[in-house]
Design an enzyme around this catalytic site. Structure first.
Site, PDB file in Angstrom:
ATOM      1  N   ASN A 178     -44.792  12.759 -23.792  1.00  0.00           N
ATOM      2  CA  ASN A 178     -43.214  13.308 -23.859  1.00  0.00           C
ATOM      3  C   ASN A 178     -42.781  13.895 -22.559  1.00  0.00           C
ATOM      4  OD1 ASN A 178     -40.555  14.246 -25.037  1.00  0.00           O
ATOM      5  ND2 ASN A 178     -41.458  16.201 -24.456  1.00  0.00           N
ATOM      6  N   TYR A 221     -37.205   9.092 -11.273  1.00  0.00           N
ATOM      7  CA  TYR A 221     -37.256   9.107 -12.628  1.00  0.00           C
ATOM      8  C   TYR A 221     -37.020   7.732 -13.232  1.00  0.00           C
ATOM      9  CZ  TYR A 221     -35.899  10.649 -17.368  1.00  0.00           C
ATOM     10  OH  TYR A 221     -36.123  10.898 -18.492  1.00  0.00           O
ATOM     11  N   THR A 235     -30.279  18.515 -23.385  1.00  0.00           N
ATOM     12  CA  THR A 235     -31.531  19.173 -23.072  1.00  0.00           C
ATOM     13  C   THR A 235     -31.089  19.847 -21.818  1.00  0.00           C
ATOM     14  OG1 THR A 235     -32.398  17.247 -22.112  1.00  0.00           O
ATOM     15  CG2 THR A 235     -32.987  17.767 -24.284  1.00  0.00           C
TER      16      THR A 235
END
Length: 257
Positions: free
Chosen positions: A94, A161, A198
């Site tokens: 994760n 990313y 988040t």
């Protein structure tokens, strides 16, 4: 620490200190579960939940930029458990990081390396260690890699990313071929969890407009209430892990359920 019952289900989770990772850890801490959390720091909140739920919890403070170190520790720990300890075993990769949001031409080499080590290199190393150490275990084994829609769609100022998540998707496809050729191969899936409220979203919304052309899109997601809570996202991801057809599609999106 409570003793591990022979019927315990093992879960290994990276990035469990905050966000969806923390929510997944909280939901996995149930009686009959053994949870190994690999994060930069331990979380006392998880210790309290484990004690209340009679779950077995191991928290390993570990910088996943040192993925080889984490993989060796995991391999040694799994080898010490033996093939009859658990009724099933799952690895959930994760953890991930976004480097400074900027065009690649304005990016720092060390920052890029760190993002790729945490987001791609460590998941590959941990997956290799997990699959190798448990290959003789005659129990269901699963690897769930938490990917992103950005692994499948390019975005300006997000090269590292996007590349890490695209690499995660593709190495999962390769591992699926490896495991399908084995008599008791593991099931693997790289799953995009949707957009989640988040710290990563906060980081994206805080970028300079001149550096991040998609800033307004992320601002609108927040303003429009389109971000899932970490708890809801965790529940959907864990439900996917529990599906009878988990791994039928090595690359998937939780919104396809």
């Amino acid at each position: 620490m409570s003793a591990i019952p022979p019927s315990a289900h093992l879960f290994i989770l990276t990035g469990a200190s905050r966000g969806m990772g923390l929510a997944m850890a909280e939901q996995l801490l149930r009686r009959g579960h053994t949870l190994v959390c690999i994060s930069r720091g331990a979380n006392p909140q998880l210790d309290a939940i484990a004690q209340a739920s009679s779950a077995a919890l191991h928290q390993w403070p570990q910088d996943l930029a040192q993925g080889a170190q984490a993989a060796h520790k995991l391999q040694d720990w799994l080898a010490a458990q033996g093939p009859a300890t658990f009724a099933s075993a799952a690895l959930i990769n994760n953890a991930g990081v976004i480097p400074r949001i900027a065009p690649l031409s304005a990016s720092d080499a060390d920052d890029l390396a760190h993002a790729l080590r945490v987001g791609l290199e460590a998941p590959m190393q941990l997956t290799a260690a997990f699959l190798g150490a448990t290959e003789a275990w005659d129990v269901p084994r699963k690897v769930l890699n938490i990917s992103s829609g950005l692994g499948r769609r390019a975005m300006a100022s997000q090269a590292a990313y996007c590349a890490a998540k695209a690499g995660m998707d593709h190495f999962t496809r390769c591992v699926a071929l490896d495991e399908a050729a084995k008599p008791h191969g593991a099931k693997v899936c790289s799953l995009a969890p949707g957009v989640i409220d988040t710290d990563m979203q906060v980081q994206l919304r805080g970028a300079a407009p001149e550096d991040f052309p998609d800033l307004q899109n992320f601002t609108r997601l927040k303003a429009g209430g389109q971000l899932a809570s970490p708890q809801d996202a965790a529940a959907r991801v864990l439900a996917w892990l529990d599906r009878a057809d988990f791994g039928a599609h090595p690359v998937a999106d939780v919104r396809d359920a």
